[in-house]
Enzyme design. Structure first.
Site, PDB file in Angstrom:
ATOM      1  N   LYS A   1      -0.550  -7.553  -7.606  1.00 26.73           N
ATOM      2  CA  LYS A   1      -1.298  -7.940  -6.392  1.00 26.73           C
ATOM      3  C   LYS A   1      -2.780  -7.592  -6.520  1.00 26.73           C
ATOM      4  O   LYS A   1      -3.637  -8.327  -6.002  1.00 26.73           O
ATOM      5  CB  LYS A   1      -0.670  -7.310  -5.145  1.00 26.73           C
ATOM      6  CG  LYS A   1      -0.713  -5.806  -5.032  1.00 26.73           C
ATOM      7  CD  LYS A   1      -1.804  -5.319  -4.096  1.00 26.73           C
ATOM      8  CE  LYS A   1      -1.738  -3.820  -3.906  1.00 26.73           C
ATOM      9  NZ  LYS A   1      -2.906  -3.290  -3.165  1.00 26.73           N
TER      10      LYS A   1
ATOM     11  N   CYS B   1       1.268  -2.593  -7.406  1.00 29.02           N
ATOM     12  CA  CYS B   1      -0.192  -2.521  -7.568  1.00 29.02           C
ATOM     13  C   CYS B   1      -0.746  -3.561  -8.533  1.00 29.02           C
ATOM     14  O   CYS B   1      -1.543  -4.407  -8.141  1.00 29.02           O
ATOM     15  CB  CYS B   1      -0.593  -1.123  -8.032  1.00 29.02           C
ATOM     16  SG  CYS B   1      -0.349   0.159  -6.786  1.00 29.02           S
TER      17      CYS B   1
END
Length: 446
Positions: free
Chosen positions: A274, A271
């Site tokens: 990105k 998470c």
């Protein structure tokens, strides 16, 4: 009668959300396009390690003895459309290959597959992390493709799950954000979350763009805090300061707080990295890329920490990894997870291996996933086996198991008693007392 809920996508987010909705008393149908995943979930098994999730799942999956039977799974969008009154979309939004931008193809596919089966008034709720502006586009797409037309409404309800605490975060959220365009959508979400709202969870009602921004803004802030203390660790090393004491002093300032101020080899996972990059990409598309230019340095600091750990390890073994044995404790990007996506620990292990080091890895839960990513590394079934004959030991994931290791016992197995603490989580005095050369990022060497 309780609402009937579907959950589209049964990966980490979706499986947790489906089980939690059943725990809150709803009839739930989980949908995925991967039959093997559905078969596993129907047996009450989860495709990832998450504390408490499998137990929660087995408490509700239909067909399991003693379960409530409130949770079922399917691969049929037609069945999901006929069943659900509220549809949660929980599919993945990975980084595009070779780009910073977010790949929306899975979200778009889910909406396109679901919409033709929405023949009555319904609420579709996006939980995936998406670029700001996506919800408005998807709402139009939904209304155009659904037989119910504009009665097939959209809401955006971002997730804030922490791996290792996902069940707790779903059942007892620290906030619930509802991006809505109608009172009906707000009322349905309040009904879904009635139990946590009664417990005092804040309910923040926003427009679509704000709801979409909350998750990415939160992740960008946390990343900034982590990279800030890691930048301070670089200063401390140059000035012979102690970043742990520095962080302790900073943390007493209530405006700053103690959390996310542990210096180390940086953040990873599926998470934070990105989402950070997708946020920058979207800002560029909106013509406000200068607002987030600082995030490029946050990302750079984070990646630099991995290289610095490799340099420290090379220095520890005499300047070259050739013919040297390196033990790596940790493969997952964080403890209490089996997730090795963009794992700093595994990245460091891989870099050392590519430079000629004989690397052996041990992790309590991430071994199988690590082998898939780096099959050429060595793997051991215990910390003791991993460090046997090692010229240096690297502590790279802060599992509680590693804090409880006996330095004397490990010392009898290694070739040289050298340890590099990439997470500043071990007790330096304990290891040094057992004859180890202990070094951590941003701390004095002795």
């Amino acid at each position: 009668m309780p609402l009937k809920i579907t959950v589209i996508g049964t990966g980490y987010l979706g499986a947790t959300h489906a089980a939690a909705m059943a725990e809150l008393g709803f009839e739930v149908l989980g949908l995925d396009v991967v039959p093997e995943k559905i078969e596993m979930l129907q047996r009450g098994e989860v495709p990832m390690y998450e504390p408490g999730l499998e137990e929660l799942l087995r408490r509700h999956v239909a067909g399991i003895e003693g379960s409530t039977g409130r949770l079922r799974f399917t691969t049929s969008y037609e069945e999901a459309g006929a069943f659900g009154e509220v549809h949660f979309v929980c599919v993945n939004t990975p980084q595009k290959h070779g780009e910073y931008a977010c790949d929306m193809s899975y979200v778009d596919s889910a909406f396109d597959a679901l919409a033709p089966h929405l023949t009555r008034p319904t609420l579709v709720v996006g939980k995936s992390t998406v670029p700001v502006g996506s919800a408005a586009r998807l709402a139009k797409r939904l209304a155009a493709a659904a037989p119910a037309g504009e009665a097939a409404e959209l809401a955006w309800n971002p997730e804030f799950l922490r791996e290792g605490f996902a069940v707790q975060d779903t059942l007892h959220p620290d906030r619930i954000v509802a991006g809505v365009t109608s009172e009906r959508a707000e009322e349905l979400l309040r009904e879904v979350y009635a139990t946590p709202l009664a417990e005092g969870s804040p309910f923040v009602v926003t427009d679509f763009p704000t709801a979409e921004l909350v998750k990415t803004a939160a992740n960008a802030f946390l990343a900034t805090k982590i990279s800030y203390i890691n930048a301070m660790a670089e200063i401390c090393e140059a000035a012979d300061g102690d970043v742990v004491k520095l962080a302790e002093a900073l943390g007493h300032d209530e405006r700053i707080g103690k959390k996310f101020l542990r210096a180390g080899i940086g953040f990873g996972g599926g998470c934070l990295p990105k989402d950070l990059r997708a946020f920058m990409a979207r800002a560029g598309e909106l013509g406000v890329d200068q607002a987030l230019t600082f995030l490029r340095e946050i990302d750079s600091i984070n990646m630099r920490r991995r290289g610095h750990m490799v340099e420290l390890a090379r220095e520890a073994v005499g300047g070259s990894f050739l013919g040297k044995r390196v033990a790596v404790l940790g493969a997952t990007f964080k403890p209490d997870s089996d997730d090795v996506r963009d794992s700093p620990a595994l990245n460091v292990a891989g870099q050392i291996h590519l430079q000629g080091g004989q690397v052996t890895v041990y992790d309590p839960k991430g071994m199988e996933n690590a082998r898939r990513v780096f099959p050429t590394l060595g793997y051991a079934d215990s910390p003791l086996a991993a460090v046997r004959g090692a010229d240096v030991v690297l502590h790279l994931t802060e599992w509680s198991e590693f804090r409880e290791l006996d330095p004397a016992e490990l010392g009898d197995a290694v070739s040289e008693r050298r340890i590099l603490d990439g997470r500043n989580a071990l007790d330096p005095g304990l290891w040094r007392k057992a004859g180890w050369t202990y070094r951590a990022l941003g701390r004095p060497q002795a």
